[in-house]
Enzyme design. Structure first.
Site, PDB file in Angstrom:
ATOM      1  N   ASP A   1       0.825  -1.219   0.000  1.00  6.02           N
ATOM      2  CA  ASP A   1       0.000   0.000   0.000  1.00  6.02           C
ATOM      3  C   ASP A   1       0.858   1.268   0.000  1.00  6.02           C
ATOM      4  O   ASP A   1       0.659   2.164   0.826  1.00  6.02           O
ATOM      5  CB  ASP A   1      -0.940   0.026   1.216  1.00  6.02           C
ATOM      6  CG  ASP A   1      -1.715  -1.269   1.384  1.00  6.02           C
ATOM      7  OD1 ASP A   1      -2.105  -1.862   0.364  1.00  6.02           O
ATOM      8  OD2 ASP A   1      -1.930  -1.685   2.536  1.00  6.02           O
TER       9      ASP A   1
ATOM     10  N   GLU B   1     -10.968   0.771  -4.045  1.00  9.71           N
ATOM     11  CA  GLU B   1     -10.352   1.178  -2.780  1.00  9.71           C
ATOM     12  C   GLU B   1      -9.088   1.990  -3.091  1.00  9.71           C
ATOM     13  O   GLU B   1      -8.817   2.329  -4.239  1.00  9.71           O
ATOM     14  CB  GLU B   1     -10.025  -0.063  -1.935  1.00  9.71           C
ATOM     15  CG  GLU B   1      -9.117  -1.048  -2.640  1.00  9.71           C
ATOM     16  CD  GLU B   1      -8.900  -2.348  -1.873  1.00  9.71           C
ATOM     17  OE1 GLU B   1      -9.154  -2.376  -0.662  1.00  9.71           O
ATOM     18  OE2 GLU B   1      -8.481  -3.322  -2.500  1.00  9.71           O
TER      19      GLU B   1
END
Length: 538
Positions: free
Chosen positions: A15, A187
């Site tokens: 991420d 997302e």
């Protein structure tokens, strides 16, 4: 030509949120249940990186006691404005089943090394928050929206709301600005402004092998957002031949020389198991703007690449990291982390015995509260971990040793304990999806040994434990073990199509002590070595 060899952040660094401030580059990555929260790496050339900071280092900033496996810190976003670093992050309290309890916070600091502020609560509507600083000075938070209802799209869109630095809170209307593409599972939103357009970069397809980067744009911050006609911009889906898989969750940076790069997460699966034993890692990809204003990977296509061109910046290597922590300083290595709570003198002491790390036994490896465990990432397919421990258990309920750890349900543990017949002894315990096993027919006696050296030798998907009395002559103990158990792919489990367990982290190597009697028996560790070895080939 200078090149970047991917992944640039190896071993459980997912991420990525990339940021440039002047000549310095930073990447923040997720740490989940590991403390301190958030890793920030630093570079001056995008080729060489070092671990520079872990901002969430106090219990007042992050309290994860009781958090589930693979809960905790999801998808931090690092930005800079007004002379401050801004870091937003999610603390996930539950994530399996219909509900996700996802609390989003903001901390700030004048320097990447801190001091980082106490957290400001933002919202709990979903995860992956990102802070966008518009050129008019206003600040906007985006995060995905989670919908628990049956029959609804769980990934219900991207929420946008203004953040007020003066009032230290979100204010004004909440807008759903983007509901995703047919890839779904929308997302990881990041907003950027370029040539009068607002660009929304999202992750879609899920963080497994269908992961992808998608882009949409609008002339207005509030939308509507036009989807890139050639989406996904980046993906390894349906390309099993690629070395880098699971490519997605990108963020964007521009260099001083005008080049643009995506930082994105990826995984390197072993063949044929397709298990990523090093977890999700971070890679870089040069991108460029087309004449009609869309982002494309430089050189064409939409695939992740193991080797890519580097920007024309001066080389800036860092000194090599020491392989061994001798526990003779005031602090342990920055590469070590603990589970869910900060290191505390009450259970982990560098001063109780000079030159040693003393760990006091607490709860079991199943505990999501108070484990006396300190570990570091495995960052290479071929590696060794070694330690020496002095430990005098009084009962089988007292254990200390060397661990290869994924979470409370998946680990291999070479430990010293006490047997009623053998006295002080070595044994191995395994847990695979919560199924407990002991592969030795009987423990190995080390009764009378003051010190025991322990080693874990990893070769791709094989793990061999060894032990020694003097640290020179090593004896294998137990069979070769399947190290691919320590992976996201093994942990994930479904029953009748319903997810009952998920994992998003990676393999750790470390030391730990348990005292299930509650007497607080301690063990003294003289050193810990993590050594990466040449890869002979898969």
């Amino acid at each position: 030509m200078k090149t970047i060899h991917n992944p640039v952040l190896r071993g459980f660094n997912p991420d990525p949120s990339i940021l440039r401030v002047g000549d310095d580059y930073y990447i923040a990555t997720s740490t989940f249940e590991w403390f301190p929260g958030v890793q920030i790496h630093h570079s001056r050339d995008l080729r060489h990186w070092r671990l520079a900071a872990r901002p969430l280092e106090r219990r007042s900033q992050l309290d994860m006691l009781g958090n589930p496996d693979s809960g905790g810190i999801w998808a931090p976003c690092l930005s800079y404005a007004d002379g401050l670093f801004y870091l937003v992050f999610t603390d996930v309290k539950s994530h399996v089943g219909p509900f996700k309890d996802t609390h989003n916070y903001l901390v700030t600091a004048p320097s990447i090394e801190g001091p980082w502020s106490e957290p400001i609560y933002l919202n709990s509507s979903g995860f992956d928050p990102s802070l966008f600083h518009d050129d008019d000075g206003r600040k906007w938070l985006v995060n995905m929206i989670w919908d628990y209802r049956k029959g609804k799209n769980k990934f219900a869109g991207i929420a946008l709301q203004e953040y007020s630095p003066e009032e230290r809170r979100l204010l004004g209307p909440i807008r759903n600005i983007f509901r995703g593409t047919p890839l779904g599972l929308t997302e990881g939103p990041h907003l950027y402004k370029h040539n009068g357009w607002y660009y929304l970069v999202t992750a879609e397809g899920g963080t497994r092998f269908n992961h992808a980067v998608t882009v949409a744009r609008s002339r207005s911050l509030f939308g509507p957002y036009e989807v890139d006609p050639e989406n996904p911009v980046l993906t390894a889906a349906n390309k099993p031949e690629l070395e880098l898989q699971r490519a997605g969750h990108a963020s964007l940076v521009q260099t001083q020389t005008g080049d643009w790069y995506f930082a994105y997460l990826c995984g390197r699966p072993l063949r044929p198991s397709e298990r990523c034993i090093l977890g999700r890692e971070t890679a870089l990809l040069p991108v460029e703007w087309t004449e009609d204003g869309w982002l494309r990977p430089a050189g064409g296509g939409n695939s992740p690449k193991a080797v890519v061109p580097a920007p024309d910046l001066p080389d800036h290597p860092f000194p090599p990291e020491p392989e061994t922590d001798h526990f003779d300083g005031e602090r342990i290595s920055i590469h070590f982390q603990t589970l869910r709570e900060p290191l505390d003198e009450q259970w982990a002491s560098l001063t109780a015995r000079s030159g040693y790390l003393r760990l006091i036994g607490r709860e079991s490896l199943s505990s999501k509260h108070r484990q006396s465990l300190i570990a570091r990432r495995q960052q290479a397919f071929v590696a060794e971990a070694e330690t020496a421990v002095e430990f005098e258990p009084d009962t089988f309920q007292q254990l200390a040793g060397l661990i290869h750890y994924y979470n409370t349900r998946n680990y291999y543990y070479l430990y010293i304990s006490r047997d009623e017949e053998l006295g002080k002894c070595l044994n191995i315990m395994c847990s695979d999806r919560g199924l407990y096993d002991e592969p030795l027919e009987q423990p190995v006696s080390v009764d009378g040994w003051e010190r025991v050296h322990l080693k874990a030798s990893l070769r791709y998907d094989r793990l061999q434990f060894l032990y020694s009395r003097d640290g020179q002559d090593w004896t294998p103990i137990g069979p070769e073990l399947d190290a691919s158990v320590i992976s996201d792919e093994n942990v994930e489990a479904k029953i009748e199509g319903r997810m009952i367990d998920q994992g998003f982290t990676g393999a750790f190597l470390g030391i730990c002590v348990q005292d299930l009697s509650g007497q607080g028996k301690h063990a003294d560790f003289d050193y810990f070595t993590y050594r990466e070895l040449p890869e002979p080939g898969v």
